[in-house]
Structures are given as structure tokens and as C-alpha cells.
Write a protein that holds these residues in place. Structure first.
Motif, short mmCIF file in Angstrom:
data_model
loop_
_atom_site.label_atom_id
_atom_site.label_comp_id
_atom_site.label_asym_id
_atom_site.label_seq_id
_atom_site.Cartn_x
_atom_site.Cartn_y
_atom_site.Cartn_z
N SER A 64 0.82 -1.21 0.00
CA SER A 64 0.00 0.00 0.00
C SER A 64 0.86 1.26 0.00
O SER A 64 2.04 1.25 0.38
N ALA A 65 0.25 2.37 -0.41
CA ALA A 65 0.93 3.66 -0.37
C ALA A 65 1.22 4.08 1.07
O ALA A 65 2.22 4.75 1.33
N LEU A 66 0.36 3.66 1.99
CA LEU A 66 0.58 4.00 3.40
C LEU A 66 1.88 3.39 3.90
O LEU A 66 2.66 4.06 4.58
N TYR A 67 2.15 2.13 3.58
CA TYR A 67 3.38 1.49 4.03
C TYR A 67 4.60 2.16 3.39
O TYR A 67 5.64 2.30 4.03
N ALA A 68 4.46 2.58 2.15
CA ALA A 68 5.55 3.32 1.50
C ALA A 68 5.82 4.63 2.24
O ALA A 68 6.98 5.04 2.41
N ASP A 69 4.75 5.30 2.70
CA ASP A 69 4.93 6.52 3.48
C ASP A 69 5.64 6.24 4.80
O ASP A 69 6.52 7.00 5.22
N PHE A 70 5.26 5.15 5.45
CA PHE A 70 5.89 4.80 6.72
C PHE A 70 7.37 4.47 6.53
O PHE A 70 8.22 4.85 7.35
N LYS A 71 7.70 3.78 5.44
CA LYS A 71 9.11 3.48 5.17
C LYS A 71 9.89 4.75 4.87
O LYS A 71 11.03 4.91 5.32
N ALA A 72 9.28 5.67 4.13
CA ALA A 72 9.98 6.90 3.75
C ALA A 72 10.27 7.80 4.95
O ALA A 72 11.24 8.55 4.95
N THR A 73 9.43 7.70 5.98
CA THR A 73 9.60 8.57 7.14
C THR A 73 10.27 7.86 8.33
O THR A 73 10.34 8.43 9.42
N SER A 104 15.77 8.53 5.65
CA SER A 104 14.73 9.47 6.08
C SER A 104 15.36 10.68 6.75
O SER A 104 16.19 10.55 7.65
N LEU A 105 14.93 11.87 6.31
CA LEU A 105 15.42 13.11 6.90
C LEU A 105 14.58 13.58 8.08
O LEU A 105 14.97 14.48 8.80
N VAL A 106 13.43 12.95 8.26
CA VAL A 106 12.51 13.39 9.32
C VAL A 106 12.29 12.30 10.37
O VAL A 106 11.41 12.43 11.21
N SER A 107 13.09 11.23 10.33
CA SER A 107 12.84 10.08 11.20
C SER A 107 12.79 10.43 12.69
O SER A 107 11.86 10.00 13.39
N PRO A 108 13.75 11.19 13.24
CA PRO A 108 13.68 11.48 14.69
C PRO A 108 12.41 12.22 15.09
O PRO A 108 11.76 11.88 16.09
N TRP A 109 12.02 13.22 14.29
CA TRP A 109 10.81 13.98 14.60
C TRP A 109 9.57 13.14 14.35
O TRP A 109 8.60 13.22 15.10
N ALA A 110 9.60 12.30 13.32
CA ALA A 110 8.46 11.44 13.03
C ALA A 110 8.23 10.45 14.17
O ALA A 110 7.09 10.22 14.60
N ALA A 147 -8.32 6.76 16.29
CA ALA A 147 -6.87 6.89 16.53
C ALA A 147 -6.08 6.29 15.37
O ALA A 147 -5.05 6.84 14.96
N GLY A 148 -6.55 5.17 14.83
CA GLY A 148 -5.88 4.59 13.67
C GLY A 148 -5.93 5.51 12.47
O GLY A 148 -4.93 5.67 11.75
N ALA A 149 -7.09 6.13 12.24
CA ALA A 149 -7.19 7.08 11.13
C ALA A 149 -6.27 8.28 11.35
O ALA A 149 -5.66 8.80 10.40
N LEU A 150 -6.13 8.71 12.62
CA LEU A 150 -5.23 9.82 12.93
C LEU A 150 -3.79 9.43 12.64
O LEU A 150 -3.01 10.23 12.09
N GLU A 151 -3.40 8.20 13.01
CA GLU A 151 -2.03 7.75 12.75
C GLU A 151 -1.78 7.67 11.24
O GLU A 151 -0.67 7.97 10.77
N VAL A 152 -2.77 7.25 10.47
CA VAL A 152 -2.64 7.25 9.01
C VAL A 152 -2.39 8.66 8.51
O VAL A 152 -1.50 8.91 7.68
N GLY A 153 -3.17 9.62 9.02
CA GLY A 153 -2.99 11.01 8.61
C GLY A 153 -1.62 11.54 8.98
O GLY A 153 -0.98 12.27 8.20
N VAL A 154 -1.12 11.18 10.16
CA VAL A 154 0.21 11.61 10.58
C VAL A 154 1.26 11.04 9.63
O VAL A 154 2.20 11.74 9.22
N GLU A 208 0.93 10.17 6.49
CA GLU A 208 0.86 10.84 5.19
C GLU A 208 1.45 12.25 5.26
O GLU A 208 2.16 12.70 4.35
N LEU A 209 1.16 12.96 6.36
CA LEU A 209 1.71 14.31 6.53
C LEU A 209 3.23 14.27 6.61
O LEU A 209 3.93 15.08 5.97
N LEU A 210 3.76 13.33 7.39
CA LEU A 210 5.21 13.23 7.54
C LEU A 210 5.87 12.84 6.22
O LEU A 210 6.99 13.27 5.93
N ALA A 211 5.18 12.02 5.42
CA ALA A 211 5.74 11.66 4.11
C ALA A 211 5.85 12.89 3.21
O ALA A 211 6.83 13.05 2.48
N ARG A 212 4.85 13.77 3.28
CA ARG A 212 4.93 15.01 2.48
C ARG A 212 6.07 15.90 2.99
O ARG A 212 6.80 16.51 2.19
#
Length: 289
Positions: free
Chosen positions: A49-58, A217-223, A262-269, A271-275
């Protein structure tokens, strides 16, 4: 999810897992896939899924793999309950160990979770041997035991990253924690701890994962600092709600509503961090150009 035909307690736990995965699918979409991976270790609808790609990128992919963090949460909840019941220490240790093993079966025993469970059991046994826990010794014994009993583990990427992350935390988390406390800007305790753990584990895992996956990932610590509190909430609440659904059909619906949000919020987080990761990478390229 196809149930495995097993007898006894293992079969019972696997049956509960199947029903829990089906119950969590009610969240729908990416939130359902995230909850199923976080709570039950089932990644059937998440892997591509695109979500897992976002999680890997961040740098958040480790959150959706059942590992030491999940076992810490389960063990911590059980410990709090036993402390409230004033259970004797020896009995509490035995019950915590039993719950850890049960959750390991429930999550289908991924190698990273097996390593974490072995370390946790070694630490718990220290009270019976009347010795202080020795995390580095426990990690070494676990690695040797798992490789000896299952040689293919030696070439497992997930096991290498899990063990490497733990090694970094054991050796360097105290050092990074003291550095975080010495910063001129005073951060909240949970942020200091999150940053210290992320940096300590990253000393070992970031070079390895960058070489293996060609990603940094350039945002991993903050993510991780932002997502960790949500992760604990979703994992704990999701497990309670899923078990309530599985053991009493529909009985966990009220609990499930909050967990789905809460799960939907984590998905949104994620996606935001991936951007933000994409923007940071673009800015770095412009700076270097």
C-alpha cells in the motif's frame, strides 16, 4: 485470513487472532490495514500500500512490525494490572511471562518479536537468580540461541535491524539522553526520551537500512517522537477492542470506535510526515545544487 488448524492453547490463540483481524477490518481502508498490522501482526493488506511506503519513507516502518515495542506495551499493561491487584512479585513475573508468550503466538511469532521475548524472559528470570538484569548479555544470548536453532535467521534483514536497534539502545540511549538534557532548549520528558531512543537505535540501523533499501529518512527522529505516543494508544486500545470483539461478538464495538479514530489519525500523521519528507529532500537537493 485463513485459520490454521492447531489443537490446544495455540489453536485457541490463533483462532482469536483470526477473529480479531476480521473485527479490525471494520475500520475500513488504510486505518484497518494499519490496525491489523499494529495489533495482530497481519500485514496482508498493508505490504504493497501507499501507506506502508509513506511509513518506510519517514522511518516509521518499524512501528507496523510486531517487535520489542509491542511486547513492552503488553508487558507494561499486565504489570500495572498485577500491581493494582497487589500480586506477589514472583507470581507477577510468571504471569507476565505467560502473557508475553500468549501475545507472541497471537501475533504469529515474527523473528523480531521472538528476539524481544527472549530478552524479556531472560530479564524476568534475573529475579529468580537474584541477579541484576544484564541487557547486553541477554541480547547476545538471544542472538546466539536464535541463530543456532534457526540458521536462516542469520541472513534475515528484519532480525538484523531488530537486534541492531536493540544494541544501539542498550549501549547508547543513556549517552544520548544526557545530551538531550544538556540542550539549551528544555524539551518535555517524552520528547527527550523519544529522540534519545531514536538516535541511539539509528546509529546502528540507519547505515544498514540506507545500504539495504537505498533510502534515508530526513525526518525520522521527529516522526518517531510525534508518532510514538499515538502508537502506544493505538496498539493498547486496538488490542483491547479486538480481543473484546473476538471473544464476545460485538462486545468491543464501543472501544473499537475510539481506536478506529486513533488509527485514522495515525494514518494522517504518516501521510503528513511523508509530504514533509519529500519537501525536506527537495530542499536539500536545491541546497546542494
Amino acid at each position: 485470513v485463513a485459520p490454521l488448524e492447531r489443537d490446544g492453547l495455540v489453536g485457541l490463540l490463533l483462532g482469536v487472532r483470526v477473529r480479531a483481524v476480521e473485527a479490525l477490518s471494520a475500520a475500513g481502508g488504510d486505518a484497518a490495514a494499519l490496525l491489523q498490522a499494529l495489533v495482530c501482526g497481519w500485514r496482508g493488506s498493508l505490504g504493497d500500500s501507499a501507506l506502508y511506503a509513506d511509513f518506510k519513507a519517514t522511518g516509521l516502518a518499524h512501528l507496523v512490525a510486531v517487535s520489542g515495542a509491542h511486547l513492552v506495551i503488553v508487558s507494561g499493561c499486565v504489570a500495572l494490572a498485577l500491581r493494582a491487584l497487589r500480586a506477589p512479585h514472583a507470581l507477577a513475573v510468571v504471569l507476565q511471562a505467560a502473557f508475553l508468550l500468549a501475545y507472541l503466538v497471537f501475533a504469529a511469532a515474527p523473528v523480531s518479536a521472538v528476539r524481544a521475548a527472549c530478552m524479556a524472559l531472560a530479564g524476568m528470570s534475573a529475579c529468580f537468580a537474584r541477579r541484576r538484569p544484564a541487557p547486553l548479555n541477554a541480547l547476545s544470548l538471544c542472538v546466539m540461541a536464535l541463530v543456532a536453532t534457526s540458521p536462516h535467521t542469520a541472513v534475515s534483514v528484519s532480525f538484523a535491524l531488530s537486534a541492531g536497534s536493540t544494541l544501539g539502545i542498550v549501549l547508547l540511549s543513556g549517552l544520548f539522553g544526557s545530551w538531550m538534557e544538556a540542550l539549551p532548549v528544555r524539551l518535555p520528558r517524552f520528547l527527550r526520551d523519544a529522540f534519545a531512543l531514536t538516535f541511539a537505535s539509528g546509529v546502528v540501523t540507519v547505515p544498514a537500512s540506507a545500504a539495504l533499501f537505498a533510502q534515508l529518512s530526513l525526518v525520522s527522529p521527529w516522526a518517531n517522537a510525534l508518532a510514538s505516543p499515538l502508537f502506544a494508544l493505538v496498539c493498547t486500545g486496538g488490542l483491547v477492542a479486538a480481543l473484546a470483539h473476538a471473544l464476545d461478538d460485538g462486545g468491543g464495538r464501543r472501544q473499537g470506535l475510539g481506536v478506529e479514530r486513533a488509527g485514522a489519525l495515525e494514518v494522517g500523521v504518516g501521510e503528513l510526515l511523508a509530504r514533509l519528507q519529500d519537501d525536506a529532500a527537495h530542499g536539500l537537493l536545491l541546497f546542494l545544487a
